[in-house]
Structure formats: structure tokens, C-alpha cells
Motif scaffolding. Structure first.
Motif, PDB file in Angstrom:
ATOM      1  N   ALA A 284     -58.621  59.041  41.273  1.00 49.09           N
ATOM      2  CA  ALA A 284     -57.532  58.056  41.206  1.00 49.09           C
ATOM      3  C   ALA A 284     -57.918  56.828  40.388  1.00 49.09           C
ATOM      4  O   ALA A 284     -57.165  56.402  39.503  1.00 49.09           O
ATOM      5  N   ASP A 285     -59.078  56.231  40.668  1.00 52.44           N
ATOM      6  CA  ASP A 285     -59.488  55.032  39.940  1.00 52.44           C
ATOM      7  C   ASP A 285     -59.644  55.309  38.450  1.00 52.44           C
ATOM      8  O   ASP A 285     -59.219  54.513  37.613  1.00 52.44           O
ATOM      9  N   PHE A 286     -60.239  56.437  38.107  1.00 52.76           N
ATOM     10  CA  PHE A 286     -60.420  56.814  36.704  1.00 52.76           C
ATOM     11  C   PHE A 286     -59.071  56.947  36.005  1.00 52.76           C
ATOM     12  O   PHE A 286     -58.878  56.431  34.902  1.00 52.76           O
ATOM     13  N   ILE A 287     -58.137  57.629  36.646  1.00 51.67           N
ATOM     14  CA  ILE A 287     -56.821  57.873  36.051  1.00 51.67           C
ATOM     15  C   ILE A 287     -56.076  56.551  35.840  1.00 51.67           C
ATOM     16  O   ILE A 287     -55.527  56.292  34.770  1.00 51.67           O
ATOM     17  N   VAL A 288     -56.067  55.692  36.853  1.00 52.88           N
ATOM     18  CA  VAL A 288     -55.368  54.409  36.759  1.00 52.88           C
ATOM     19  C   VAL A 288     -56.010  53.530  35.690  1.00 52.88           C
ATOM     20  O   VAL A 288     -55.307  52.912  34.877  1.00 52.88           O
ATOM     21  N   ASP A 289     -57.324  53.474  35.662  1.00 53.71           N
ATOM     22  CA  ASP A 289     -58.010  52.653  34.657  1.00 53.71           C
ATOM     23  C   ASP A 289     -57.736  53.162  33.243  1.00 53.71           C
ATOM     24  O   ASP A 289     -57.519  52.373  32.321  1.00 53.71           O
ATOM     25  N   ASP A 290     -57.748  54.482  33.073  1.00 54.85           N
ATOM     26  CA  ASP A 290     -57.465  55.068  31.764  1.00 54.85           C
ATOM     27  C   ASP A 290     -56.039  54.731  31.332  1.00 54.85           C
ATOM     28  O   ASP A 290     -55.806  54.315  30.190  1.00 54.85           O
ATOM     29  N   ALA A 291     -55.083  54.886  32.247  1.00 55.78           N
ATOM     30  CA  ALA A 291     -53.689  54.577  31.936  1.00 55.78           C
ATOM     31  C   ALA A 291     -53.535  53.095  31.591  1.00 55.78           C
ATOM     32  O   ALA A 291     -52.905  52.752  30.581  1.00 55.78           O
ATOM     33  N   ARG A 292     -54.112  52.221  32.396  1.00 52.96           N
ATOM     34  CA  ARG A 292     -53.981  50.775  32.155  1.00 52.96           C
ATOM     35  C   ARG A 292     -54.574  50.391  30.794  1.00 52.96           C
ATOM     36  O   ARG A 292     -53.955  49.679  30.009  1.00 52.96           O
ATOM     37  N   TYR A 293     -55.760  50.888  30.507  1.00 49.65           N
ATOM     38  CA  TYR A 293     -56.428  50.582  29.242  1.00 49.65           C
ATOM     39  C   TYR A 293     -55.553  50.994  28.049  1.00 49.65           C
ATOM     40  O   TYR A 293     -55.368  50.241  27.096  1.00 49.65           O
TER      41      TYR A 293
END
Length: 106
Positions: free
Chosen positions: A60-69
């Protein structure tokens, strides 16, 4: 913000979301049906409501961070807020036909 500009930004947001993948699933988060809401206000602040395939998703954290970036790189977007929600609960029925085919559900 004009309706045309908002539509142009929404299309860019969707294009970017199609480049974000759960590393455990070879389908993008938009096609998986994980994006519940895309909202761009008049100040060009982007808010996304999304879910995960499971509440305890280890990525979850990886996916959200990737999307936000990636979303923060869109010209014209001032800020990005991503809310993780679990209502309604995600089901396979929320996937696009292409995603279902890719994952062998059709």
C-alpha cells in the motif's frame, strides 16, 4: 478553472494512474478499479480516493507513494492528496474487462 482545463487535467491524471502498478499484480491501479474518485478543485488541488485489493495490502505505501510522486509531476496540478478508503469494499467486478482478461478472470 474552465471545464475544458479540468477535463484536460483529469485525462492526464488517468494517464498517470495507468502507469502505477501493484508490484504483485501485472495490471495498473486504474484498470484494477482501485480509483474511486478523482476531484480537481478550482485551485488545481487534486484529491484521489482509492482503495487496495485487501485492507492489509503489504504494498500500500509503495503504491500510494508511486502514485503521488507521478501525479505531482503533472503541470497545472498544485497539490495532491490521496485518501485510502475501504468503502465500498473492492471486488473483482470493479476491474476493467482488459484487467479481467489479463488476470485470467474471463
Amino acid at each position: 478553472m474552465t471545464p475544458e482545463k479540468r477535463l484536460e487535467l483529469e485525462e492526464k491524471v488517468i494517464s498517470i494512474l495507468r502507469t502505477v502498478f501493484d508490484p504483485e499484480i501485472p495490471v495498473d491501479i486504474y484498470s484494477l478499479g482501485l480509483i474511486y474518485k478523482i476531484d480537481i478543485n478550482d485551485d488545481a488541488d487534486l484529491t484521489i480516493d482509492m482503495t487496495m485489493t485487501a485492507p492489509n495490502c503489504p504494498m500500500a505505501d509503495f503504491i500510494v507513494d508511486d502514485a503521488r510522486y507521478k501525479l505531482e509531476s503533472i503541470d497545472g496540478i498544485k497539490s495532491v492528496t490521496i485518501n485510502i478508503v475501504f468503502e465500498p469494499e473492492w471486488t473483482k467486478d470493479m476491474m476493467s474487462e482488459e484487467a479481467k482478461l489479463e488476470l485470467g478472470f474471463l
